[in-house]
Design an enzyme around this catalytic site. Structure first.
Site, mmCIF file in Angstrom:
data_model
loop_
_atom_site.group_PDB
_atom_site.id
_atom_site.type_symbol
_atom_site.label_atom_id
_atom_site.label_comp_id
_atom_site.label_asym_id
_atom_site.label_seq_id
_atom_site.Cartn_x
_atom_site.Cartn_y
_atom_site.Cartn_z
ATOM 1 N N ARG A 10 -6.110 0.276 9.627
ATOM 2 C CA ARG A 10 -6.503 -0.585 8.525
ATOM 3 C C ARG A 10 -7.309 -1.742 9.111
ATOM 4 O O ARG A 10 -7.107 -2.144 10.260
ATOM 5 C CB ARG A 10 -5.276 -1.128 7.794
ATOM 6 C CG ARG A 10 -5.623 -1.968 6.564
ATOM 7 C CD ARG A 10 -4.397 -2.647 5.988
ATOM 8 N NE ARG A 10 -4.766 -3.508 4.857
ATOM 9 C CZ ARG A 10 -4.065 -4.546 4.455
ATOM 10 N NH1 ARG A 10 -2.935 -4.878 5.088
ATOM 11 N NH2 ARG A 10 -4.461 -5.280 3.437
ATOM 12 N N HIS A 11 -8.209 -2.310 8.329
ATOM 13 C CA HIS A 11 -9.029 -3.432 8.784
ATOM 14 C C HIS A 11 -8.159 -4.653 9.115
ATOM 15 O O HIS A 11 -7.012 -4.773 8.677
ATOM 16 C CB HIS A 11 -10.061 -3.810 7.721
ATOM 17 C CG HIS A 11 -9.449 -4.304 6.443
ATOM 18 N ND1 HIS A 11 -8.994 -5.598 6.268
ATOM 19 C CD2 HIS A 11 -9.208 -3.670 5.262
ATOM 20 C CE1 HIS A 11 -8.511 -5.743 5.061
ATOM 21 N NE2 HIS A 11 -8.624 -4.590 4.423
ATOM 22 N N ASP A 15 -9.255 -13.767 4.674
ATOM 23 C CA ASP A 15 -8.670 -14.890 3.936
ATOM 24 C C ASP A 15 -8.090 -14.437 2.599
ATOM 25 O O ASP A 15 -7.124 -15.023 2.102
ATOM 26 C CB ASP A 15 -9.711 -15.991 3.714
ATOM 27 C CG ASP A 15 -9.961 -16.830 4.975
ATOM 28 O OD1 ASP A 15 -9.082 -16.849 5.858
ATOM 29 O OD2 ASP A 15 -11.033 -17.459 5.058
ATOM 30 N N ASN A 17 -6.518 -11.626 2.112
ATOM 31 C CA ASN A 17 -5.175 -11.138 2.419
ATOM 32 C C ASN A 17 -4.179 -12.288 2.479
ATOM 33 O O ASN A 17 -3.077 -12.213 1.926
ATOM 34 C CB ASN A 17 -5.164 -10.400 3.761
ATOM 35 C CG ASN A 17 -5.973 -9.132 3.790
ATOM 36 O OD1 ASN A 17 -6.596 -8.810 4.801
ATOM 37 N ND2 ASN A 17 -5.976 -8.378 2.694
ATOM 38 N N ARG A 61 -15.567 -5.564 6.349
ATOM 39 C CA ARG A 61 -14.326 -5.848 7.056
ATOM 40 C C ARG A 61 -13.889 -4.681 7.936
ATOM 41 O O ARG A 61 -13.204 -4.889 8.937
ATOM 42 C CB ARG A 61 -13.225 -6.270 6.083
ATOM 43 C CG ARG A 61 -12.920 -5.342 4.924
ATOM 44 C CD ARG A 61 -12.005 -6.064 3.938
ATOM 45 N NE ARG A 61 -11.568 -5.284 2.792
ATOM 46 C CZ ARG A 61 -12.214 -5.189 1.634
ATOM 47 N NH1 ARG A 61 -13.387 -5.823 1.487
ATOM 48 N NH2 ARG A 61 -11.719 -4.479 0.627
ATOM 49 N N GLU A 84 -11.960 1.100 -0.202
ATOM 50 C CA GLU A 84 -10.701 0.791 -0.867
ATOM 51 C C GLU A 84 -10.759 1.231 -2.328
ATOM 52 O O GLU A 84 -11.835 1.384 -2.914
ATOM 53 C CB GLU A 84 -10.433 -0.725 -0.775
ATOM 54 C CG GLU A 84 -9.146 -1.195 -1.428
ATOM 55 C CD GLU A 84 -7.877 -0.569 -0.870
ATOM 56 O OE1 GLU A 84 -7.753 0.666 -0.945
ATOM 57 O OE2 GLU A 84 -6.995 -1.328 -0.402
#
Length: 207
Positions: A10-11, A15, A17, A61, A84
């Site tokens: 996963r990346h 911010d 997140n 990302r 995503e």
């Protein structure tokens, strides 16, 4: 056929997140300082792996999370199929199952097997699975690529793991994820198996 090795990550942290804001496929956020540190630590831990190719989504990302490997000159492909899930009109907003009735209802639908359900303007897990399948076909057909690195996104990763391992989409929450976590999978030509589940040992100093 020799065993194909897939390193699925996963990346790194953004911010969004940290703030609990939904990104989805429509928010092209960049890594924050912690995310770049995570990417650097993953690169330091796995730079020795002889990757034949790096696969990412179209979103920056994921590119930033594997930049160290790209700087080595490794072949790189971007696929919208790895993007995503789209959260529709709720992208860019802060929503949690506890605070948002619509979001909570959709998550409950998915767990109950109603995986055609979606937020307004968004995608369902079934639609994400459908756009992932051509990428899966590429990965499995390219037998000359014996070791590959794939960087994508949390919810989409859950959908992908269900498809690779033969789980119903209703079980996708079984596959936990953290920023810059690693799943290692082997593919024998007919079967995927997990060699490493939610591995974050490379992040010990930053999580």
């Amino acid at each position: 056929m020799s065993v194909k090795k897939i390193y699925l990550i996963r990346h790194g942290q953004t911010d969004f997140n940290v703030r609990g804001i939904v990104q989805g496929s429509g928010v092209d956020s960049s890594l924050n300082e912690a995310g770049h540190r995570q990417a650097a630590r993953f690169f330091a831990a796995y730079r020795h792996v002889p990757f034949d190719k790096v696969y990412t989504s179209l979103l920056q990302r994921t590119h930033q999370s594997v930049q160290g490997f790209l700087d080595l000159g490794l072949p790189h492909e971007q696929h919208a199929g790895l993007n995503e899930i789209s959260w529709g009109t709720r992208e860019g907003t802060r929503i949690t199952p506890e605070e948002d009735e619509e979001y909570h209802t959709v998550l409950q639908d998915w767990r109950a097997g109603r995986t055609a359900s979606r937020l307004q303007g968004g995608e369902s897990p079934e639609e994400v699975a459908a756009r992932q399948r051509p990428v899966i076909e590429l990965l499995t057909a390219r037998t000359h690529e014996e070791t590959v690195l794939v960087c994508m996104h949390g919810r989409a990763m859950r959908v992908l793991l269900c498809q690779l391992l033969g789980y119903p989409l209703s079980q996708m929450d079984s596959f936990e994820h953290h920023n810059l976590c690693l799943y290692q999978l082997d593919y024998t030509g007919s079967l995927f198996t997990v060699r490493s589940f939610l591995d974050v040992r490379h992040l010990q100093e930053v999580i």
